[in-house]
Motif scaffolding. Structure first.
Motif, PDB file in Angstrom:
ATOM      1  N   ASN A 198      44.955  44.768  49.305  1.00 56.01           N
ATOM      2  CA  ASN A 198      45.574  45.251  48.077  1.00 56.01           C
ATOM      3  C   ASN A 198      46.710  44.335  47.637  1.00 56.01           C
ATOM      4  O   ASN A 198      46.866  44.048  46.437  1.00 56.01           O
ATOM      5  CB  ASN A 198      46.104  46.677  48.278  1.00 56.01           C
ATOM      6  N   LEU A 199      47.491  43.857  48.603  1.00 58.31           N
ATOM      7  CA  LEU A 199      48.610  42.972  48.287  1.00 58.31           C
ATOM      8  C   LEU A 199      48.116  41.653  47.701  1.00 58.31           C
ATOM      9  O   LEU A 199      48.623  41.187  46.669  1.00 58.31           O
ATOM     10  CB  LEU A 199      49.448  42.719  49.542  1.00 58.31           C
ATOM     11  N   VAL A 200      47.123  41.048  48.346  1.00 56.74           N
ATOM     12  CA  VAL A 200      46.584  39.778  47.853  1.00 56.74           C
ATOM     13  C   VAL A 200      45.907  39.969  46.497  1.00 56.74           C
ATOM     14  O   VAL A 200      45.995  39.112  45.615  1.00 56.74           O
ATOM     15  CB  VAL A 200      45.606  39.178  48.883  1.00 56.74           C
ATOM     16  N   GLY A 201      45.233  41.115  46.326  1.00 57.90           N
ATOM     17  CA  GLY A 201      44.620  41.398  45.027  1.00 57.90           C
ATOM     18  C   GLY A 201      45.644  41.489  43.918  1.00 57.90           C
ATOM     19  O   GLY A 201      45.450  40.921  42.828  1.00 57.90           O
ATOM     20  N   ALA A 239      38.216  40.212  52.176  1.00 57.74           N
ATOM     21  CA  ALA A 239      37.277  41.331  52.013  1.00 57.74           C
ATOM     22  C   ALA A 239      36.123  41.207  53.000  1.00 57.74           C
ATOM     23  O   ALA A 239      35.610  42.210  53.501  1.00 57.74           O
ATOM     24  CB  ALA A 239      36.754  41.372  50.582  1.00 57.74           C
ATOM     25  N   GLY A 240      35.718  39.981  53.309  1.00 53.32           N
ATOM     26  CA  GLY A 240      34.623  39.771  54.252  1.00 53.32           C
ATOM     27  C   GLY A 240      34.969  40.117  55.677  1.00 53.32           C
ATOM     28  O   GLY A 240      34.075  40.311  56.509  1.00 53.32           O
ATOM     29  N   THR A 241      36.255  40.200  56.013  1.00 55.77           N
ATOM     30  CA  THR A 241      36.663  40.536  57.385  1.00 55.77           C
ATOM     31  C   THR A 241      36.752  42.047  57.617  1.00 55.77           C
ATOM     32  O   THR A 241      36.945  42.471  58.753  1.00 55.77           O
ATOM     33  CB  THR A 241      38.032  39.912  57.703  1.00 55.77           C
ATOM     34  N   LEU A 242      36.634  42.855  56.569  1.00 56.39           N
ATOM     35  CA  LEU A 242      36.764  44.301  56.708  1.00 56.39           C
ATOM     36  C   LEU A 242      35.539  44.920  57.356  1.00 56.39           C
ATOM     37  O   LEU A 242      34.439  44.356  57.312  1.00 56.39           O
ATOM     38  CB  LEU A 242      36.991  44.950  55.335  1.00 56.39           C
ATOM     39  N   PHE A 299      28.275  45.917  39.984  1.00 52.39           N
ATOM     40  CA  PHE A 299      28.305  44.634  40.681  1.00 52.39           C
ATOM     41  C   PHE A 299      29.387  44.715  41.743  1.00 52.39           C
ATOM     42  O   PHE A 299      30.107  45.720  41.842  1.00 52.39           O
ATOM     43  CB  PHE A 299      28.558  43.463  39.708  1.00 52.39           C
ATOM     44  N   CYS A 300      29.510  43.679  42.548  1.00 50.70           N
ATOM     45  CA  CYS A 300      30.452  43.706  43.669  1.00 50.70           C
ATOM     46  C   CYS A 300      31.852  43.353  43.185  1.00 50.70           C
ATOM     47  O   CYS A 300      32.322  42.215  43.351  1.00 50.70           O
ATOM     48  CB  CYS A 300      29.989  42.751  44.770  1.00 50.70           C
ATOM     49  N   GLU A 301      32.514  44.318  42.598  1.00 54.71           N
ATOM     50  CA  GLU A 301      33.899  44.155  42.183  1.00 54.71           C
ATOM     51  C   GLU A 301      34.796  44.323  43.406  1.00 54.71           C
ATOM     52  O   GLU A 301      34.510  45.122  44.290  1.00 54.71           O
ATOM     53  CB  GLU A 301      34.217  45.203  41.114  1.00 54.71           C
ATOM     54  N   HIS A 302      35.876  43.562  43.452  1.00 55.79           N
ATOM     55  CA  HIS A 302      36.705  43.495  44.649  1.00 55.79           C
ATOM     56  C   HIS A 302      37.215  44.865  45.091  1.00 55.79           C
ATOM     57  O   HIS A 302      36.995  45.286  46.232  1.00 55.79           O
ATOM     58  CB  HIS A 302      37.886  42.546  44.398  1.00 55.79           C
ATOM     59  N   CYS A 307      26.789  40.286  48.360  1.00 54.57           N
ATOM     60  CA  CYS A 307      27.881  40.947  47.649  1.00 54.57           C
ATOM     61  C   CYS A 307      29.117  40.050  47.586  1.00 54.57           C
ATOM     62  O   CYS A 307      29.742  39.914  46.531  1.00 54.57           O
ATOM     63  CB  CYS A 307      28.204  42.265  48.350  1.00 54.57           C
ATOM     64  N   LEU A 308      29.460  39.424  48.704  1.00 51.16           N
ATOM     65  CA  LEU A 308      30.634  38.545  48.743  1.00 51.16           C
ATOM     66  C   LEU A 308      30.426  37.293  47.898  1.00 51.16           C
ATOM     67  O   LEU A 308      31.357  36.821  47.226  1.00 51.16           O
ATOM     68  CB  LEU A 308      30.953  38.164  50.188  1.00 51.16           C
ATOM     69  N   VAL A 309      29.201  36.746  47.913  1.00 48.55           N
ATOM     70  CA  VAL A 309      28.899  35.568  47.086  1.00 48.55           C
ATOM     71  C   VAL A 309      29.017  35.929  45.608  1.00 48.55           C
ATOM     72  O   VAL A 309      29.608  35.188  44.809  1.00 48.55           O
ATOM     73  CB  VAL A 309      27.494  35.023  47.408  1.00 48.55           C
TER      74      VAL A 309
END
Length: 414
Positions: A303-306, A270-273, A285-288, A204-206
């Motif tokens: 959310n801030l970085v997004g 997102a991977g650290t959550l 698909f894996c949308e952020h 998903c992250l890839v």
């Protein structure tokens, strides 16, 4: 009453991760309800998994009603079965216990919550038995995207007369539009046809990184095209010098570095959550944002970085493009000649820009304005944001660029 209980728990030395998790866990099949016994009506809910039950069994056994050793806290299991019940955890203000000792149990509970490593992509799940019907329109769009962009890319690469800076940039856009659907449409079509919806967290992250990284270059290429038009119309005598690769690199490198840094940052965050509530992603698909919404910890930074990525990439690009075309048209009006030719040259890019800007704004706003908006509508616009330009761009560039159109017709009639 709720504020009194909230102040009590905020006074515990939980650390930011545990405290944020207490406030953000969405309710699921199990609920962990926290409240001070002096104020039993003040509590809030968050989801728990087998890790919480395992923790409680470790301390109090299968019977559950016993008092935890060396603490004034109690765990009780309610409901007809452990699968349908919920745990109630009460903390009592005992002067013999320190706040850190009380907080230790909460921190340990949070660490024992299992984070999902496998997800279900459930975009358009509301359609039920009609979901496989979507295979036909999306497969047609996929074929159109692949064939149109492949043809455009082949014509530009194979014809030496089309190796001008603008045609090279159009070929770059065709490459982006050709690559982008490949990262998500095949899996989406298999999901529609055979109900293959599973994807690992790593996968998903890839997928998220590849989709967002390549999509970022759609607006970046439009910036480079706007610069090409600016140099061609406002600085015609130095056009070839400005567009020569060694000099044009000063516009290429900063934008490429920006795209790499911003996309890498929000995907890694997102991977650290921890995803310990639901593992069903309401998307194809894996949308952020679709993935981040499933997190059980704080997502404020995500959310801030997004939002920063949206502002620094497409929004900043479109502001620059709009400013450059204002300068271009001002120059044309002042010069009084070649206005029609300059207008025709720019209209193609303006059409692409307006189409991209409209659908991208709708897609981004659909995840911020959720009241009364069906989930299927958000998924549709978010999917079209990636797929529609891949079908639309090669047709516009192929039909409105005279040199490219002539060679495309010659290639098709041979």
């Amino acid at each position: 009453m709720a504020n009194k209980s909230k102040r009590y728990f905020n006074s515990l030395s939980l650390g930011s991760d545990s405290e944020d998790a207490i406030h953000r866990f969405p309710a699921e099949n199990h609920e962990l309800r926290l409240g001070a016994l002096c104020d039993p009506d003040a509590f809030w809910d968050f989801g728990v998994t087998e890790g919480i039950k395992a923790l409680s069994q470790r301390y109090v056994g299968d019977s559950f009603p016993e008092r935890l050793p060396n603490t004034t806290s109690y765990l009780k299991l309610h409901g007809p079965s452990s699968a349908e019940g919920y745990l109630t955890l009460f903390y009592i203000g005992d002067p013999t216990r320190t706040q850190n000792e009380e907080a230790f149990l909460i921190r340990m509970a949070m660490k024992n919550v299992t984070s999902h490593k496998h997800f279900i992509l459930d975009g358009f799940g509301e359609l039920g038995a009609l979901r496989p019907v979507l295979f036909l329109p999306f497969s047609v769009m996929f074929v159109v995207s692949l064939s149109a962009n492949s043809l455009l890319l082949y014509v530009v690469v194979s014809r030496r007369s089309l190796h001008s800076p603008m045609c090279v940039l159009i070929a770059g856009m065709a490459l982006v539009d050709l690559s982008l659907p490949v990262f998500f449409v095949p899996h989406m079509l298999l999901s529609f046809l055979f109900d293959w919806r599973g994807i690992s967290l790593t996968g998903c992250l890839v997928q998220m990184y590849l989709i967002h990284f390549v999509a970022a270059f759609q607006s970046t290429l439009l910036v480079w095209m706007a610069l090409d038009r600016y140099f061609a119309i406002c600085m015609p005598l130095t056009y070839h010098e400005q567009m020569a690769l060694p000099k044009f690199l000063r516009f290429i490198v900063p934008l490429v570095v920006r795209n790499i840094l911003m996309i890498s940052l929000f995907v890694s965050l997102a991977g650290t959550l921890s995803f310990c509530a639901s593992n069903v992603v309401n998307h194809c698909f894996c949308e952020h944002m679709a993935l981040v919404q499933l997190a059980c910890g704080s997502t404020a930074i995500n959310n801030l970085v997004g939002l920063m990525t949206i502002f620094l990439n497409p929004v900043a690009d479109f502001i620059f493009i709009a400013a450059s075309y204002v300068v271009i048209f001002s120059s044309v009006l002042k010069s009084g000649n070649s206005g029609a030719k300059a207008l025709h040259t720019c209209v193609t890019h303006i059409l692409v820009i307006m189409a991209s800007l409209t659908i991208s704004l709708v897609a981004f706003l659909s995840y911020r304005i959720t009241n009364g908006l069906p989930a299927a509508v958000r998924v549709f616009f978010s999917t079209m944001y990636l797929l529609f330009p891949s079908c639309f761009n090669p047709i516009i560039y192929g039909m409105r660029t005279a040199g490219i159109k002539k060679h495309i017709l010659r290639t098709l009639t041979c």
